[in-house]
Design an enzyme around this catalytic site. Structure first.
Site, PDB file in Angstrom:
ATOM      1  N   ASN A  42      18.268 114.237  68.552  1.00  0.00           N
ATOM      2  CA  ASN A  42      19.309 113.545  67.783  1.00  0.00           C
ATOM      3  C   ASN A  42      19.024 113.598  66.287  1.00  0.00           C
ATOM      4  O   ASN A  42      19.909 113.878  65.466  1.00  0.00           O
ATOM      5  CB  ASN A  42      19.392 112.073  68.206  1.00  0.00           C
ATOM      6  N   ASN A 178      13.424  99.356  63.688  1.00  0.00           N
ATOM      7  CA  ASN A 178      14.516  98.387  63.711  1.00  0.00           C
ATOM      8  C   ASN A 178      13.927  96.981  63.816  1.00  0.00           C
ATOM      9  O   ASN A 178      12.700  96.799  63.785  1.00  0.00           O
ATOM     10  CB  ASN A 178      15.512  98.699  64.843  1.00  0.00           C
ATOM     11  N   GLY A 217      21.134  96.883  61.573  1.00  0.00           N
ATOM     12  CA  GLY A 217      22.455  96.905  62.187  1.00  0.00           C
ATOM     13  C   GLY A 217      23.553  96.647  61.182  1.00  0.00           C
ATOM     14  O   GLY A 217      23.630  97.293  60.132  1.00  0.00           O
ATOM     15  N   ASP A 247      19.069 106.996  65.175  1.00  0.00           N
ATOM     16  CA  ASP A 247      18.651 108.391  65.029  1.00  0.00           C
ATOM     17  C   ASP A 247      19.430 109.085  63.917  1.00  0.00           C
ATOM     18  O   ASP A 247      18.876 109.901  63.171  1.00  0.00           O
ATOM     19  CB  ASP A 247      18.840 109.148  66.349  1.00  0.00           C
ATOM     20  N   SER A 277      28.829 106.975  62.703  1.00  0.00           N
ATOM     21  CA  SER A 277      28.436 107.312  64.071  1.00  0.00           C
ATOM     22  C   SER A 277      28.798 106.222  65.073  1.00  0.00           C
ATOM     23  O   SER A 277      29.122 106.524  66.226  1.00  0.00           O
ATOM     24  CB  SER A 277      26.933 107.608  64.137  1.00  0.00           C
ATOM     25  N   GLY A 282      28.699 108.298  72.063  1.00  0.00           N
ATOM     26  CA  GLY A 282      27.605 109.248  72.183  1.00  0.00           C
ATOM     27  C   GLY A 282      26.603 109.126  71.055  1.00  0.00           C
ATOM     28  O   GLY A 282      26.798 108.386  70.087  1.00  0.00           O
TER      29      GLY A 282
END
Length: 301
Positions: A42, A178, A217, A247, A277, A282
């Protein structure tokens, strides 16, 4: 300069559900897709789609999934010449995604467990080594060490969180985690604010010039060094699927740094790319190209 990704290559089996199953609960799937995945793959795809020379180092099996993954990387523009084929299955990830875009992931290592770093560092002093922890930690340590000794810039996305990864921090120039991973490494509850993340991240700094980046986030990202703090707000967007957002962030950070951008600019690119994204289904399949990232940044002002 180029980005050399040393990491996992998986096929993602993505199942969409109304809500994530609770303990002991069976839920009915709304759909199922077979998509390119794996943290290493990724991140290589995100870097290549940003438009910088990107090389993938990893392993696939001798099954049909191997050709699919090599093809996906090549289509994105990544160099696949250092991907080894080994006996057995290609790595697999079972991804469950809720209607709110949250996910649960179970990874089966497959060929990733056979990756080694026996070969010499294939890059130069101007190249970037980007690694994660879905490969054997000893192999990651060896590759980061070789890149560091050669003068390359090293980036570690320390995910999944592993206690064995702590010694690697000494040879890492940019550490990316994260909130949950940050909490694991510093031994406290996940930071629920930018201020808390900033304070906790300083506990992971090991040497001058090092950066610790925490993705937050919807709150964006914060980066700390011994003498600086950078906070980047995330664009407000509708969330469809968060799989692969981290990623995307890591790959774009590496790509932007390889182009000579400073860390603050690299983080702006990465936050914009991640926001794009999460609006699609996906991991690799949701990643934006450079033109789309540039356009999003211009529209955001």
């Amino acid at each position: 300069m180029s980005v050399i990704v040393f990491g996992s290559i998986n096929v993602d089996l993505v199942t969409r559900v109304d809500h994530l199953p609770r303990r002991g609960e069976t839920v009915t799937a709304l759909s199922m897709d077979v998509l390119p995945g794996g943290k290493g793959s990724n991140q290589a795809i995100a870097s290549a789609m940003f438009g910088v020379p990107t090389r993938m180092i990893g392993s696939v099996g001798d099954d049909a999934h191997a050709a699919m993954m090599i093809g996906a990387l090549a289509k994105a523009g990544a160099d696949t010449g250092m991907i080894r084929r080994v006996p057995g299955p290609t790595g697999t990830a079972h991804v469950c995604v809720s209607q709110e875009g949250e996910n649960q992931i179970v990874v089966i290592a497959g060929a990733n467990a056979q990756v080694t770093a026996d070969d010499c560092w294939p890059g130069g002093a101007d190249d970037i080594c980007l690694a994660q922890l879905e490969l054997p930690v000893d192999a990651v340590a060896t590759m980061l060490g070789k890149a560091h000794l050669a003068g390359g810039r090293t980036i570690l996305n320390a995910a999944p969180a592993l206690a064995a990864a702590e010694p690697l921090l000494a040879v890492v120039d940019v550490l990316i985690v994260n909130q949950t991973e940050l909490a694991f490494y510093v031994g406290r509850e996940p930071a629920d604010s930018v201020r808390a993340a900033t304070t906790a991240a300083r506990g992971l700094l090991r040497h001058p010039g090092q950066w610790v980046v925490v993705t937050l986030g919807a709150q964006g990202a914060v980066a700390v060094s011994f003498d600086r703090t950078i906070s980047i707000a995330a664009p407000k967007v509708p969330v469809v699927d968060t799989t692969g957002a981290g990623d995307t962030f890591c790959g774009v950070v590496a790509a932007a740094l390889s182009e000579g951008f400073e860390i603050d600019a690299a983080l702006h690119f990465a936050c914009a790319a991640s926001a794009l994204s999460v609006q699609r289904i996906g991991a690799a399949a949701s990643m934006p190209g450079r033109a789309e990232i540039d356009a999003a940044m211009r529209s955001a002002g």
